[in-house]
Enzyme design. Structure first.
Site, short mmCIF file in Angstrom:
data_model
loop_
_atom_site.label_atom_id
_atom_site.label_comp_id
_atom_site.label_asym_id
_atom_site.label_seq_id
_atom_site.Cartn_x
_atom_site.Cartn_y
_atom_site.Cartn_z
N ASP A 94 120.43 -3.84 16.80
CA ASP A 94 119.57 -3.24 15.79
C ASP A 94 119.77 -3.83 14.40
OD1 ASP A 94 118.63 -1.48 17.81
OD2 ASP A 94 120.44 -0.29 17.53
N GLU A 95 120.05 -5.11 14.34
CA GLU A 95 120.24 -5.77 13.04
C GLU A 95 118.91 -6.24 12.45
OE1 GLU A 95 121.67 -6.92 15.85
OE2 GLU A 95 123.84 -6.70 15.69
N GLY A 112 115.13 -3.22 21.59
CA GLY A 112 113.97 -2.67 20.90
C GLY A 112 113.79 -3.47 19.63
N GLN A 166 120.53 -7.15 21.54
CA GLN A 166 121.77 -6.45 21.23
C GLN A 166 122.57 -7.24 20.18
OE1 GLN A 166 121.12 -6.86 24.95
NE2 GLN A 166 119.80 -5.15 24.50
N THR A 170 127.32 -3.76 26.38
CA THR A 170 126.22 -3.91 27.32
C THR A 170 126.69 -4.86 28.43
OG1 THR A 170 123.84 -4.26 27.53
CG2 THR A 170 125.03 -5.79 26.07
N THR A 207 114.44 2.22 21.28
CA THR A 207 114.25 2.38 22.72
C THR A 207 114.44 3.83 23.15
OG1 THR A 207 114.96 0.12 23.08
CG2 THR A 207 115.08 1.56 24.98
P1 IMP Z 1 122.94 -0.54 28.20
O1 IMP Z 1 122.71 -1.90 27.62
O2 IMP Z 1 121.68 0.28 28.30
O3 IMP Z 1 123.75 -0.57 29.45
O4 IMP Z 1 123.85 0.26 27.13
C1 IMP Z 1 125.19 -0.11 26.87
C2 IMP Z 1 125.53 0.12 25.40
O5 IMP Z 1 124.82 -0.81 24.61
C3 IMP Z 1 125.13 1.50 24.86
O6 IMP Z 1 126.07 1.88 23.89
C4 IMP Z 1 123.78 1.25 24.23
O7 IMP Z 1 123.48 2.18 23.23
C5 IMP Z 1 124.00 -0.14 23.66
N1 IMP Z 1 122.75 -0.91 23.54
C6 IMP Z 1 122.06 -1.51 24.52
N2 IMP Z 1 120.99 -2.15 24.04
C7 IMP Z 1 121.00 -1.97 22.72
C8 IMP Z 1 120.15 -2.41 21.65
O8 IMP Z 1 119.18 -3.15 21.85
N3 IMP Z 1 120.50 -2.00 20.40
C9 IMP Z 1 121.60 -1.25 20.16
N4 IMP Z 1 122.41 -0.82 21.12
C10 IMP Z 1 122.13 -1.17 22.39
MG MG Z 2 116.90 -2.50 18.42
#
Ligand code: IMP
Ligand code: MG
Length: 437
Positions: A13-14, A42, A230, A245, A306
């Protein structure tokens, strides 16, 4: 060198989406590549009055003349992509002409979402990961396990139905203890087969060999922009494991995910906010679980693209960002959300961690130590000025420039881009920060 990558240096989210869209146009990029992650991302892009939220399609899709690739390292959700295509097409964006999806991407199936949900309550030393529930981890797990993996190219094979039946049987066994967390449709082989066969038909014109396409393009000297998803601190190997992730979301992931040798990447732009955020569980040394955090959340509208979850907010962590930048081979920084910190009475930067009475400037390897580190702050005076209309660096107050200079010094990279708002025009390009004062 024709390759440039854009890598998040925090926990996602940067505002990478804004930057990728902008650079696609500014650098005259030919190709934008999403190479890891999936619909957990997202990416928000604002063009004029229009706001686009993209989860699976690369952010270059909004620019005419740019080809967008989804390469083998991605876990691919066909339903999300088709929804995005329909939404963008109805807004006049000819997506199907601008998108190519590798036949090697691993496909997210309903059982992956069920597994993600079933495990969401599981705690690791007292805390849950808090995933985005998009089936990302379970899909990557199946990729590594191979037996239950299905790639996009498999969906047009003669044995696709049989493959689905076989995987559903395995999943029924694996999910036997989670009946209450699962919807019957998520393990209905016939229904899933029909649904996914339909997806494969609709996507067929956009499926191809992105690997060779990219390698040829690079040989021809075409400009390629790699869009990280991410952030580096969520990298499966180098982040705050296990609160990460499931992919290599730092700069090291570009090659593996896209199939492009690292030597093609001539420039790495690291993206960081002027403060920090994190969604989900896990260590976050500079977190401000207080009024300051809430102020940042309100000013920065820090709610997940998201999942809609309120993001955890805190101060800029130069220890983590320096680590992320070195790991990712960052050449220059892009500092985002300067308009947000410009409203605060004072700003803090974490310059070191304290662990067991010692100051350290490197990140710990164990999550237990990550949880124990105490941030050492430097406090800088705020400048309390609306900078959202700034057109050049000279429009920023000296205190804002000093803040950027300190970040640059601590991270060990020049600042090249400063963002003062979501729109394309709210972006300042810095040649030499020292000269800006
Ligand atoms: P997953 O990627 O859905 O398995 O989530 C694993 C971790 O990564 C969780 O803490 C999520 O909130 C974080 N995460 C996954 N995708 C994003 C992203 O695009 N932005 C911020 N955090 C993310
Ligand atoms: Mg994002």
């Amino acid at each position: 060198m024709p390759g440039t990558s854009v890598i998040g240096l925090q926990w996602g989210d940067e505002a990478k989406g804004k930057l990728v869209d902008l650079l696609a146009e500014r650098l005259g990029v030919d190709i934008v590549v999403r190479y890891q992650g999936g619909a957990n991302a997202g990416h928000t892009v604002v063009i004029g009055e229009e706001t686009y939220k993209l989860h699976q399609i690369p952010s270059g899709v909004l620019t005419e003349g740019v080809m967008n690739l989804i390469t083998p390292g991605v876990v691919f959700n066909p339903a999300v992509v088709l929804t995005e295509i329909a939404g963008l097409t109805s807004r006049g964006i000819p997506v199907s002409e601008r998108l190519m999806i590798s036949d090697r991407v691993h496909v997210v199936f309903p059982w992956h979402i069920a597994e993600d949900r079933a495990q969401n309550a599981d705690k690791i030393s007292g805390e849950s990961i808090g995933t985005t529930l998009r089936g990302i981890g379970p899909c990557y797990r199946d990729k590594v396990g191979r037996v239950s993996a299905i790639r996009l190219g498999d969906m047009v094979g003669a044995d696709f139905r049989q493959k689905i039946e076989q995987v559903v049987q395995l999943k029924q066994r694996a999910l036997a203890g989670f009946a209450e967390a699962i919807e019957p449709a998520e393990l209905d082989a016939e229904r899933i087969y029909e649904q996914y066969r339909g997806y494969a038909e609709q996507l067929a014109p956009m499926v191809g060999d992105t690997t060779n396409y990219l390698l040829d393009a690079l040989d021809e000297g075409r400009q390629v922009l790699f869009e990280g998803a991410q952030g580096a601190m969520l990298d499966i190997d180098h982040g705050t494991f296990p609160f990460v992730t499931s992919s290599n979301s730092s700069g090291v992931g570009v090659s593996a995910g896209s199939g492009v040798p690292a030597r093609w990447i001539g420039k790495v732009l690291g993206v960081a906010k002027a403060y920090s955020t994190r969604v989900g569980g896990g260590p976050f040394p500079t977190e401000q679980d207080n009024e300051t955090g809430q102020t940042i959340r309100d000013l920065g509208n820090e709610y997940g693209t998201t999942t809609g979850r309120p993001r955890r907010c805190g101060w800029f962590d130069a220890v983590a960002v320096r680590y992320a930048a070195r790991l990712s081979g960052v050449d220059a920084l892009s500092i985002m959300m300067m308009d947000v910190v410009s409203q605060l009475p004072e700003v803090k930067i974490c310059v070191a961690y304290e662990l067991d009475g010692r100051q350290i400037r490197i990140v710990p390897g164990r999550v237990e130590d990550w949880r124990r580190v105490r941030p050492v702050y430097e406090t800088l005076p705020g400048w309390r000025k609306d900078v959202s209309q700034a057109k050049t660096m000279a429009d920023l107050p000296p205190a804002a420039i000093a803040f950027l200079q300190r970040i640059s010094q601590l991270v060990g990279c020049p600042v090249e881009v400063v963002s003062v708002g979501p729109a394309r025009a709210q972006t300042l390009f810095v040649k030499d920060l020292a000269a800006a004062t």
